[in-house]
Design a protein around this motif. Structure first.
Motif, PDB file in Angstrom:
ATOM      1  N   GLU A  71      18.363 -41.449 -19.437  1.00 34.42           N
ATOM      2  CA  GLU A  71      17.997 -40.957 -20.768  1.00 34.42           C
ATOM      3  C   GLU A  71      18.733 -41.737 -21.856  1.00 34.42           C
ATOM      4  OE1 GLU A  71      17.092 -36.797 -20.316  1.00 34.42           O
ATOM      5  OE2 GLU A  71      17.708 -36.517 -22.404  1.00 34.42           O
ATOM      6  N   TYR A  72      19.972 -42.070 -21.588  1.00 34.57           N
ATOM      7  CA  TYR A  72      20.762 -42.902 -22.523  1.00 34.57           C
ATOM      8  C   TYR A  72      20.012 -44.208 -22.790  1.00 34.57           C
ATOM      9  CZ  TYR A  72      24.700 -45.860 -24.027  1.00 34.57           C
ATOM     10  OH  TYR A  72      25.520 -46.721 -24.705  1.00 34.57           O
ATOM     11  N   ASP A  73      19.513 -44.816 -21.725  1.00 37.85           N
ATOM     12  CA  ASP A  73      18.797 -46.087 -21.873  1.00 37.85           C
ATOM     13  C   ASP A  73      17.479 -45.896 -22.624  1.00 37.85           C
ATOM     14  OD1 ASP A  73      20.787 -47.403 -20.522  1.00 37.85           O
ATOM     15  OD2 ASP A  73      19.782 -47.287 -18.573  1.00 37.85           O
ATOM     16  N   SER A  74      16.734 -44.858 -22.254  1.00 43.70           N
ATOM     17  CA  SER A  74      15.411 -44.710 -22.875  1.00 43.70           C
ATOM     18  C   SER A  74      15.525 -44.348 -24.350  1.00 43.70           C
ATOM     19  CB  SER A  74      14.556 -43.699 -22.116  1.00 43.70           C
ATOM     20  OG  SER A  74      15.068 -42.422 -22.313  1.00 43.70           O
ATOM     21  N   LEU A  75      16.629 -43.725 -24.756  1.00 43.83           N
ATOM     22  CA  LEU A  75      16.820 -43.380 -26.174  1.00 43.83           C
ATOM     23  C   LEU A  75      17.602 -44.450 -26.935  1.00 43.83           C
ATOM     24  CD1 LEU A  75      17.737 -39.596 -25.674  1.00 43.83           C
ATOM     25  CD2 LEU A  75      15.660 -40.470 -26.766  1.00 43.83           C
ATOM     26  N   SER A  76      18.023 -45.504 -26.224  1.00 48.04           N
ATOM     27  CA  SER A  76      18.834 -46.583 -26.835  1.00 48.04           C
ATOM     28  C   SER A  76      20.050 -46.018 -27.574  1.00 48.04           C
ATOM     29  CB  SER A  76      17.993 -47.403 -27.816  1.00 48.04           C
ATOM     30  OG  SER A  76      16.911 -47.962 -27.159  1.00 48.04           O
ATOM     31  N   LEU A  77      20.789 -45.176 -26.914  1.00 48.04           N
ATOM     32  CA  LEU A  77      21.962 -44.540 -27.550  1.00 48.04           C
ATOM     33  C   LEU A  77      23.155 -45.489 -27.544  1.00 48.04           C
ATOM     34  CD1 LEU A  77      21.728 -40.954 -25.973  1.00 48.04           C
ATOM     35  CD2 LEU A  77      20.760 -41.785 -28.128  1.00 48.04           C
ATOM     36  N   SER A  78      24.160 -45.127 -28.335  1.00 46.10           N
ATOM     37  CA  SER A  78      25.384 -45.941 -28.360  1.00 46.10           C
ATOM     38  C   SER A  78      26.572 -45.176 -27.776  1.00 46.10           C
ATOM     39  CB  SER A  78      25.694 -46.399 -29.783  1.00 46.10           C
ATOM     40  OG  SER A  78      25.746 -45.281 -30.638  1.00 46.10           O
ATOM     41  N   ARG A 109      28.356 -46.594 -14.849  1.00 42.58           N
ATOM     42  CA  ARG A 109      27.911 -47.184 -16.111  1.00 42.58           C
ATOM     43  C   ARG A 109      29.097 -47.387 -17.051  1.00 42.58           C
ATOM     44  NH1 ARG A 109      22.438 -47.188 -17.544  1.00 42.58           N
ATOM     45  NH2 ARG A 109      23.306 -48.224 -19.376  1.00 42.58           N
ATOM     46  N   ASP A 135      29.405 -49.339 -19.271  1.00 40.43           N
ATOM     47  CA  ASP A 135      28.973 -49.714 -20.628  1.00 40.43           C
ATOM     48  C   ASP A 135      28.677 -48.492 -21.497  1.00 40.43           C
ATOM     49  OD1 ASP A 135      26.801 -49.271 -18.710  1.00 40.43           O
ATOM     50  OD2 ASP A 135      25.471 -49.692 -20.388  1.00 40.43           O
ATOM     51  N   ILE A 136      28.661 -47.296 -20.919  1.00 39.36           N
ATOM     52  CA  ILE A 136      28.328 -46.104 -21.717  1.00 39.36           C
ATOM     53  C   ILE A 136      29.615 -45.427 -22.193  1.00 39.36           C
ATOM     54  CG2 ILE A 136      27.243 -43.814 -21.702  1.00 39.36           C
ATOM     55  CD1 ILE A 136      25.295 -44.747 -19.635  1.00 39.36           C
TER      56      ILE A 136
END
Ligand code: SF4
Length: 223
Positions: free
Chosen positions: A148-155, A180, A182-183
């Motif tokens: 979901e983080y990826d699909s929403l392009s979150l930071s 991950r 990177d998150i």
């Protein structure tokens, strides 16, 4: 120190940091491993206390218990979102206050999560599903968060926009932190016994909220 968890991070005084360090170190001494993944704190039995319904946290705890008592606990469906969003927290993982928090006197007056949209019935149902899904499989839950983080392009992700840590919650954070790096994961908690179980990682940040009532363990009950 009075830093309710809805607030954003700010620089602490050295004396506050020392108090948190001492609380986490004390909590760490009282834990034992029960499996390779989950660690339980050996906390002393909680002292029951009466939670007045005149305060916001008292109201939401009663509402949650009444609403969900007759409803079967369900997992999140495959098309349901894991993350919630609001203006205060951004995208966050939320779990029910009624089942996870040890509210302090400060919480009872200031908890933003006990009022407005997070307190509406469907939000409470979603929080319960998030908790059940996390408990069923913490690693799979963490992987859903990553997708979901990826699909929403979150930071970043805020963990515990509302609610607090428990065993499987910690296991999910530790898994996501590893798979991950990177998150950025911003974990908010008032529970030193669980905060001490979060594994150190460069991308995992613990926002420990402490006030003068934080170390008094209580269970929630009503008159
Ligand atoms: S710890 Fe729980 S009850 Fe306290 S302010 Fe945070 S969400 Fe609200």
């Amino acid at each position: 120190m009075d830093n309710p968890c809805p607030q954003f991070p700010r620089k602490w005084q050295e004396s506050d940091a020392a108090a948190v360090e001492a609380a986490v170190a004390a909590a760490k001494k009282g834990v034992s491993k029960v499996s390779s993944k989950i660690i339980l704190p050996n906390s002393s039995p909680r002292k029951a206390t009466k939670l007045p319904e005149s305060v916001r946290v008292g109201k939401i705890v009663r509402k949650t218990r009444e609403l969900l008592a007759s409803e079967k606990t369900e997992l999140l469906g495959s098309y349901e979102n894991v993350l919630s969003f609001n203006k205060v927290t951004g995208h966050s993982v939320n779990v029910p206050i009624a089942e996870t928090c040890k509210p302090t006197a400060v919480c009872m007056k200031t908890c933003y999560f006990a009022v407005g949209a997070p307190s509406w019935s469907n939000s409470l149902r979603h929080q319960r599903k998030v908790m059940a899904t996390m408990k069923a499989d913490p690693a799979a839950f963490a992987e859903r968060v990553a997708l979901e983080y990826d699909s929403l392009s979150l930071s970043f992700i805020r963990w515990n926009g509302g609610g607090d840590l428990f065993a499987e919650n910690v296991a999910a954070i530790n898994h996501l932190g590893k798979i991950r790096p990177d998150i950025p994961i911003w974990v908010v908690t008032r529970l030193p016994e669980w905060a001490s179980q979060i594994e150190q990682a460069p991308n995992v940040f613990i926002h420990f909220s402490l006030d003068k009532y934080s170390l008094i363990a209580v269970a929630i009950s009503f008159a």
